[in-house]
Design an enzyme around this catalytic site. Structure first.
Site, PDB file in Angstrom:
ATOM      1  N   LEU A  18       0.844  -1.194   0.000  1.00  0.00           N
ATOM      2  CA  LEU A  18       0.000   0.000   0.000  1.00  0.00           C
ATOM      3  C   LEU A  18       0.877   1.241   0.000  1.00  0.00           C
ATOM      4  O   LEU A  18       1.970   1.236   0.566  1.00  0.00           O
ATOM      5  CB  LEU A  18      -0.853   0.015   1.270  1.00  0.00           C
ATOM      6  CG  LEU A  18      -1.837  -1.138   1.435  1.00  0.00           C
ATOM      7  CD1 LEU A  18      -2.409  -1.161   2.841  1.00  0.00           C
ATOM      8  CD2 LEU A  18      -2.954  -1.005   0.408  1.00  0.00           C
TER       9      LEU A  18
ATOM     10  N   GLU B  38      -9.615   0.270   8.925  1.00  0.00           N
ATOM     11  CA  GLU B  38      -9.200  -0.873   9.746  1.00  0.00           C
ATOM     12  C   GLU B  38      -7.770  -0.717  10.233  1.00  0.00           C
ATOM     13  O   GLU B  38      -7.048   0.157   9.778  1.00  0.00           O
ATOM     14  CB  GLU B  38      -9.368  -2.180   8.969  1.00  0.00           C
ATOM     15  CG  GLU B  38      -8.678  -2.177   7.634  1.00  0.00           C
ATOM     16  CD  GLU B  38      -9.185  -3.303   6.727  1.00  0.00           C
ATOM     17  OE1 GLU B  38      -8.468  -4.283   6.622  1.00  0.00           O
ATOM     18  OE2 GLU B  38     -10.279  -3.172   6.140  1.00  0.00           O
TER      19      GLU B  38
ATOM     20  N   LYS C   2      -3.835  -1.328  10.707  1.00  0.00           N
ATOM     21  CA  LYS C   2      -2.713  -1.822   9.901  1.00  0.00           C
ATOM     22  C   LYS C   2      -1.814  -2.629  10.839  1.00  0.00           C
ATOM     23  O   LYS C   2      -1.205  -2.076  11.750  1.00  0.00           O
ATOM     24  CB  LYS C   2      -1.932  -0.669   9.273  1.00  0.00           C
ATOM     25  CG  LYS C   2      -0.788  -1.149   8.399  1.00  0.00           C
ATOM     26  CD  LYS C   2      -0.175   0.000   7.632  1.00  0.00           C
ATOM     27  CE  LYS C   2       0.862  -0.411   6.606  1.00  0.00           C
ATOM     28  NZ  LYS C   2       1.661  -1.568   6.880  1.00  0.00           N
TER      29      LYS C   2
ATOM     30  N   ASP D 237       1.304  -4.869  12.070  1.00  0.00           N
ATOM     31  CA  ASP D 237       2.734  -4.831  11.798  1.00  0.00           C
ATOM     32  C   ASP D 237       3.343  -6.216  11.999  1.00  0.00           C
ATOM     33  O   ASP D 237       3.994  -6.491  12.987  1.00  0.00           O
ATOM     34  CB  ASP D 237       3.387  -3.813  12.740  1.00  0.00           C
ATOM     35  CG  ASP D 237       4.824  -3.527  12.346  1.00  0.00           C
ATOM     36  OD1 ASP D 237       5.212  -3.894  11.218  1.00  0.00           O
ATOM     37  OD2 ASP D 237       5.554  -2.948  13.163  1.00  0.00           O
TER      38      ASP D 237
ATOM     39  N   ARG E 218       4.544 -13.527   1.567  1.00  0.00           N
ATOM     40  CA  ARG E 218       4.499 -12.547   0.500  1.00  0.00           C
ATOM     41  C   ARG E 218       5.676 -12.713  -0.457  1.00  0.00           C
ATOM     42  O   ARG E 218       5.546 -12.571  -1.665  1.00  0.00           O
ATOM     43  CB  ARG E 218       4.537 -11.151   1.127  1.00  0.00           C
ATOM     44  CG  ARG E 218       4.475 -10.044   0.139  1.00  0.00           C
ATOM     45  CD  ARG E 218       4.585  -8.710   0.858  1.00  0.00           C
ATOM     46  NE  ARG E 218       5.501  -7.864   0.142  1.00  0.00           N
ATOM     47  CZ  ARG E 218       5.137  -6.978  -0.757  1.00  0.00           C
ATOM     48  NH1 ARG E 218       3.866  -6.808  -1.018  1.00  0.00           N
ATOM     49  NH2 ARG E 218       6.008  -6.268  -1.405  1.00  0.00           N
TER      50      ARG E 218
ATOM     51  N   TYR F  23      -7.539  -9.843   6.571  1.00  0.00           N
ATOM     52  CA  TYR F  23      -8.131  -8.553   6.173  1.00  0.00           C
ATOM     53  C   TYR F  23      -8.435  -8.410   4.681  1.00  0.00           C
ATOM     54  O   TYR F  23      -8.707  -7.318   4.221  1.00  0.00           O
ATOM     55  CB  TYR F  23      -7.222  -7.408   6.623  1.00  0.00           C
ATOM     56  CG  TYR F  23      -5.744  -7.598   6.279  1.00  0.00           C
ATOM     57  CD1 TYR F  23      -5.318  -7.718   4.966  1.00  0.00           C
ATOM     58  CD2 TYR F  23      -4.795  -7.635   7.296  1.00  0.00           C
ATOM     59  CE1 TYR F  23      -3.989  -7.882   4.664  1.00  0.00           C
ATOM     60  CE2 TYR F  23      -3.450  -7.799   7.005  1.00  0.00           C
ATOM     61  CZ  TYR F  23      -3.054  -7.923   5.683  1.00  0.00           C
ATOM     62  OH  TYR F  23      -1.730  -8.087   5.389  1.00  0.00           O
TER      63      TYR F  23
ATOM     64  N   LYS G 227       0.255   5.954   8.486  1.00  0.00           N
ATOM     65  CA  LYS G 227       1.163   5.414   9.504  1.00  0.00           C
ATOM     66  C   LYS G 227       1.153   6.282  10.755  1.00  0.00           C
ATOM     67  O   LYS G 227       1.288   7.507  10.671  1.00  0.00           O
ATOM     68  CB  LYS G 227       2.590   5.367   8.951  1.00  0.00           C
ATOM     69  CG  LYS G 227       2.731   4.488   7.718  1.00  0.00           C
ATOM     70  CD  LYS G 227       3.103   3.086   8.078  1.00  0.00           C
ATOM     71  CE  LYS G 227       4.597   2.964   8.066  1.00  0.00           C
ATOM     72  NZ  LYS G 227       5.033   1.584   8.101  1.00  0.00           N
TER      73      LYS G 227
ATOM     74  N   CYS H  77      35.919 -10.464  27.010  1.00  0.00           N
ATOM     75  CA  CYS H  77      34.700 -10.797  27.740  1.00  0.00           C
ATOM     76  C   CYS H  77      34.669 -10.061  29.077  1.00  0.00           C
ATOM     77  O   CYS H  77      35.622 -10.148  29.856  1.00  0.00           O
ATOM     78  CB  CYS H  77      34.635 -12.305  27.969  1.00  0.00           C
ATOM     79  SG  CYS H  77      33.257 -12.780  29.028  1.00  0.00           S
TER      80      CYS H  77
ATOM     81  N   CYS I  33      35.166 -12.750  31.951  1.00  0.00           N
ATOM     82  CA  CYS I  33      36.336 -13.618  32.145  1.00  0.00           C
ATOM     83  C   CYS I  33      37.563 -13.126  31.385  1.00  0.00           C
ATOM     84  O   CYS I  33      38.597 -13.790  31.392  1.00  0.00           O
ATOM     85  CB  CYS I  33      36.016 -15.048  31.739  1.00  0.00           C
ATOM     86  SG  CYS I  33      35.833 -15.249  29.968  1.00  0.00           S
TER      87      CYS I  33
ATOM     88  N   CYS J 268      31.940 -14.847  23.480  1.00  0.00           N
ATOM     89  CA  CYS J 268      33.088 -15.187  24.308  1.00  0.00           C
ATOM     90  C   CYS J 268      33.367 -16.668  24.069  1.00  0.00           C
ATOM     91  O   CYS J 268      32.505 -17.501  24.325  1.00  0.00           O
ATOM     92  CB  CYS J 268      32.769 -14.948  25.788  1.00  0.00           C
ATOM     93  SG  CYS J 268      33.958 -15.753  26.877  1.00  0.00           S
TER      94      CYS J 268
ATOM     95  N   CYS K 199      34.192 -19.378  31.448  1.00  0.00           N
ATOM     96  CA  CYS K 199      33.505 -18.104  31.680  1.00  0.00           C
ATOM     97  C   CYS K 199      32.332 -18.304  32.657  1.00  0.00           C
ATOM     98  O   CYS K 199      31.417 -19.083  32.380  1.00  0.00           O
ATOM     99  CB  CYS K 199      33.009 -17.564  30.347  1.00  0.00           C
ATOM    100  SG  CYS K 199      32.119 -16.035  30.479  1.00  0.00           S
TER     101      CYS K 199
HETATM  102  S1  IVH Z   1      -4.648  -4.779   2.513  1.00  0.00           S
HETATM  103  C1  IVH Z   1      -3.799  -4.562  -1.976  1.00  0.00           C
HETATM  104  N1  IVH Z   1      -5.097  -4.444   5.082  1.00  0.00           N
HETATM  105  O1  IVH Z   1       0.462  -3.741   4.919  1.00  0.00           O
HETATM  106  C2  IVH Z   1      -3.955  -4.346  -0.531  1.00  0.00           C
HETATM  107  N2  IVH Z   1      -2.841  -4.734   4.368  1.00  0.00           N
HETATM  108  O2  IVH Z   1       1.891  -2.108   2.582  1.00  0.00           O
HETATM  109  C3  IVH Z   1      -3.466  -5.474   0.239  1.00  0.00           C
HETATM  110  N3  IVH Z   1      -1.213  -4.767   6.206  1.00  0.00           N
HETATM  111  O3  IVH Z   1       1.663  -6.115   2.667  1.00  0.00           O
HETATM  112  C4  IVH Z   1      -3.205  -5.217   1.644  1.00  0.00           C
HETATM  113  N4  IVH Z   1      -2.665  -4.485   7.827  1.00  0.00           N
HETATM  114  O4  IVH Z   1       1.205  -6.868   5.013  1.00  0.00           O
HETATM  115  C5  IVH Z   1      -4.166  -4.624   4.118  1.00  0.00           C
HETATM  116  N5  IVH Z   1      -5.666  -4.184   7.307  1.00  0.00           N
HETATM  117  C6  IVH Z   1      -4.735  -4.380   6.361  1.00  0.00           C
HETATM  118  C7  IVH Z   1      -3.353  -4.488   6.668  1.00  0.00           C
HETATM  119  C8  IVH Z   1      -2.446  -4.668   5.628  1.00  0.00           C
HETATM  120  C9  IVH Z   1      -1.392  -4.646   7.519  1.00  0.00           C
HETATM  121  C10 IVH Z   1       0.113  -4.912   5.573  1.00  0.00           C
HETATM  122  C11 IVH Z   1       0.196  -6.005   4.559  1.00  0.00           C
HETATM  123  C12 IVH Z   1       0.663  -5.355   3.286  1.00  0.00           C
HETATM  124  C13 IVH Z   1       1.178  -4.051   3.755  1.00  0.00           C
HETATM  125  C14 IVH Z   1       0.890  -3.004   2.712  1.00  0.00           C
END
Ligand code: IVH
Length: 667
Positions: free
Chosen positions: A81, A111, A113, A115, A134, A224, A311, A405, A408, A423, A429
């Site tokens: 994205l 929704e 995002k 990590d 991926r 998602y 972000k 170390c 020791c 070490c 040690c």
């Molecule tokens: S949708 C074409 N929804 O963010 C759209 N991605 O930079 C497909 N990610 O590789 C992704 N939360 O790993 C979508 N609620 C969410 C997400 C999400 C995390 C990650 C995902 C993707 C990356 C996009």
């Protein structure tokens, strides 16, 4: 009901209980009852190998079998994205969508995002058939075995539900904060380098070759994105609600909105509320809800025009670096830790941060007394992300990674390609010795459960023990000097005594030879039968053992080349520990397969693949993972891989069935 029917019934009940427990958080039976059903199923499955099913609830525990990941092409490429960082960017996205749709009404689905690592799951006829990372977006690794251990991912969907015959669903695999902390604490105790954040830990876990380890790590997943030709509705949001009905754990806090203000409100709300989620999130994803409108908007070369990521800003504070300490773990790995002036960050007082390794310190150009920026992104352990050079004291000393170390004074080494310093004085040690004694007494090793890390530390500091062998010298009197703890002292001595019965395989593991885990210790024990033979094995002989590579082989050679280690092993032998395989294991050995190089492929009914590997070794044969002209034959089960079959035919390698094989070793 016959046993086969009962298996089917139990599988479906256990899938359902799993879903209630892990996804819905509302179990209808207790743990004990669940375990009972699971045991019943395990027993029945043992008696009915013909009913093997890779998606049975019993498969959640993973397997020790080392897997190689196959590369699989994605049916739909996995795009990323576009990122935005402020309200302005979000407004521009909203306006682009509005004009792209020529003024038509539209809804935005907001929704979290996540990590973690994105994953693509393929279901056919309600069965999980494949899970792929991926990768480069076009193709990724087939990690199905590992993903099967994630309890919130359904292996089989309830046939009553109305799901498409074939669909793909994507989401994120994550390691929850609680599991991440537990894992790092364990690694800290074991002297292993720490994971920097839950994402790295999740990625390291998902790429584990051994799915049993994956099962122990407690990964989780949120889905998602539903794909496929037969989507239930036109709305992305509605489709995911359907997916939740089918048993998936979907993105939390999803909301459909219309106006830009509602989008901003959602972002503001979750910017704070996300700190209470069990997993790491780093932003919000905004998606045009209607699939029809998504198609109309289309894609740029890299990402969809119908979605964008906002972000969050990581919370960041500045404080002063007071000192850096260097901790020595069991394996001798050195972990630098920053000690800082305490500061409040995201609700907790922070005063320490891991600095990982020398390169990380160099990159920051860290000096003692520096004003440092500390951030807490998704992770719980804070990290130093930068230095304010303007505030550097005039006479600041750069942080020096020690050459020796700190415990020791032995010169440190750094192995090729590794970022971590070690070490090398494993035998002398103090930190490493204490760590090794802790590993020696641990459950999977000698299981001396009356002792714990604190007791070991105390005994070591009082000079009662200097190495693992000293444990067997301890008397009740030694511990119970003033006579006030007769009971617990007796218990300790008894459990040390009882450990003398622990089988040879575990004694090999308990020695704590660097890089030798439980499975490789077992393999070594089975190949060399006793400690003397193992100790005098050449590197070539070691390399012949399944699963033993160059680094491990060298580590074993180094271990036994060391005089101190050899003396410890001799003393353990004198104290009466098991130094060879048990008679019943030995008695079943033959040389019927001597000189044969055998490749295993496919799914088996009478024994697991692991068991077949062991059978091959027990009868003097050698396991190999790839077919070549040296292959004597292939032990083939059901569904042997097509590429292997082709290669076997080309090279004219014999293919032997399970029954023929069993006949060969038990004529
Ligand atoms: S949708 C074409 N929804 O963010 C759209 N991605 O930079 C497909 N990610 O590789 C992704 N939360 O790993 C979508 N609620 C969410 C997400 C999400 C995390 C990650 C995902 C993707 C990356 C996009």
């Amino acid at each position: 009901m016959n046993e086969q029917e009962r298996i089917t019934q139990l599988r479906s009940q256990l899938h359902d209980h799993n879903h209630r427990y892990y996804v819905l958080n509302s179990p209808t039976i207790g743990d004990e009852e669940f375990d009972m059903l699971m045991h019943e199923l395990q027993d029945l499955e043992q008696h009915h190998p013909e009913m093997y099913d890779a998606n049975s609830p019993t498969q959640r525990v993973g397997s020790d079998l080392n897997q190689e990941f196959q590369q699989v092409k994605h049916q739909y490429p996995m795009l990323s994205l576009a990122n935005t960082y402020n309200q302005q960017d979000v407004r521009e996205f909203y306006e682009r969508v509005r004009s792209g749709l020529q003024g038509a009404e539209f809804e935005i689905c907001c929704e979290m995002k996540y990590d973690g690592l994105s994953i693509s799951l393929i279901y056919e006829n309600g069965q999980l058939v494949r899970a792929v990372t991926r990768g480069d977006g076009v193709q990724g690794d087939d990690v199905t075995q590992n993903v099967r251990t994630i309890r919130t991912i359904p292996l089989v969907l309830d046939a009553e539900k109305n799901f498409p015959k074939h669909f793909e669903i994507r989401g994120e695999v994550l390691l929850p904060f609680s599991e991440f902390d537990r894992l790092n604490e364990q690694r800290m105790n074991e002297g292993e380098p720490l994971f920097a954040n839950p994402r790295n830990a999740a990625s390291g876990t998902l790429k584990q070759q051994n799915s049993r380890i994956v099962a122990e790590r407690g990964l989780d997943a949120y889905l998602y994105y539903l794909l496929g030709d037969e989507q239930p509705c036109d709305g992305h949001y509605e489709n995911l609600q359907q997916a939740a009905e089918w048993g998936f754990q979907i993105s939390q806090g999803m909301k459909k909105v219309k106006t830009l203000q509602e989008v901003y409100d959602f972002i503001d709300y979750w910017d704070e509320a996300r700190h209470h989620l069990p997993v790491a999130t780093d932003g919000i994803v905004l998606k045009v809800n209607s699939l029809r409108q998504q198609r109309a908007l289309g894609y740029t070369a890299k990402s969809p025009r119908w979605a964008i990521a906002y972000k969050f800003k990581a919370e960041r504070v500045s404080t002063r670096l007071e000192s850096v300490s260097f901790q020595v773990g069991r394996t001798g790995a050195i972990t630098p830790v920053a000690n800082m002036e305490p500061v409040l960050l995201a609700g907790t007082v922070v005063k320490r941060a891991s600095l990982y390794n020398e390169d990380a310190i160099r990159q920051l150009d860290l000096h003692i007394g520096d004003e440092v920026y500390v951030e807490k992104g998704g992770e719980i352990i804070p990290k130093i992300v930068g230095v304010n050079i303007d505030e550097r004291p005039i006479v600041a000393m750069p942080v020096q990674f020690p050459r020796r170390c700190p415990e020791c004074n032995t010169p440190l080494v750094r192995y090729e390609g590794e970022a971590v310093h070690y070490c090398p004085n494993d035998a002398g040690c103090p930190s490493q010795i204490k760590g090794r004694i802790e590993q020696f007494i641990s459950r999977k090793a000698m299981n001396i459960d009356s002792l714990g890390p604190e007791t070991v530390e105390a005994y070591f500091n009082h000079g009662l023990i200097h190495d693992i062998a000293d444990l067997y010298r301890i008397t009740v009197q030694d511990i119970n000097g003033d006579g006030s703890r007769t009971k617990s002292a007796t218990r300790i001595v008894q459990s040390i005594e009882a450990s003398k019965e622990v089988p040879f395989e575990r004694v090999v593991f308990a020695l704590g030879i660097r890089f030798i885990g439980e499975t490789s210790a077992k393999m070594l024990a089975r190949s060399f039968h006793d400690m003397d033979t193992l100790a005098s094995a050449t590197k070539e002989q070691l390399l012949e053992v399944d699963g033993i590579g160059d680094v491990m082989a060298q580590s074993i050679i180094d271990y036994f080349a060391n005089e101190t280690n050899r003396r410890i092993v001799q003393r353990l032998k004198d104290y009466g520990l098991q130094m060879s395989l048990a008679d019943d294991v030995l008695a079943s050995r033959t040389d019927r397969l001597a000189g044969q190089v055998i490749v295993i492929s496919g799914v088996f009914t009478h024994h697991s693949r692991d068991e077949y590997k062991q059978l091959i070794e027990m009868h003097g044969g050698k396991n190999s993972s790839s077919i070549s002209k040296n292959t004597s034959f292939i032990l083939a089960g059901e569904n042997m891989g097509p590429s292997k079959l082709e290669k076997a035919q080309k090279l004219g390698v014999r293919i032997i069935s399970e029954d023929e094989f069993l006949e060969m070793i038990n004529p």
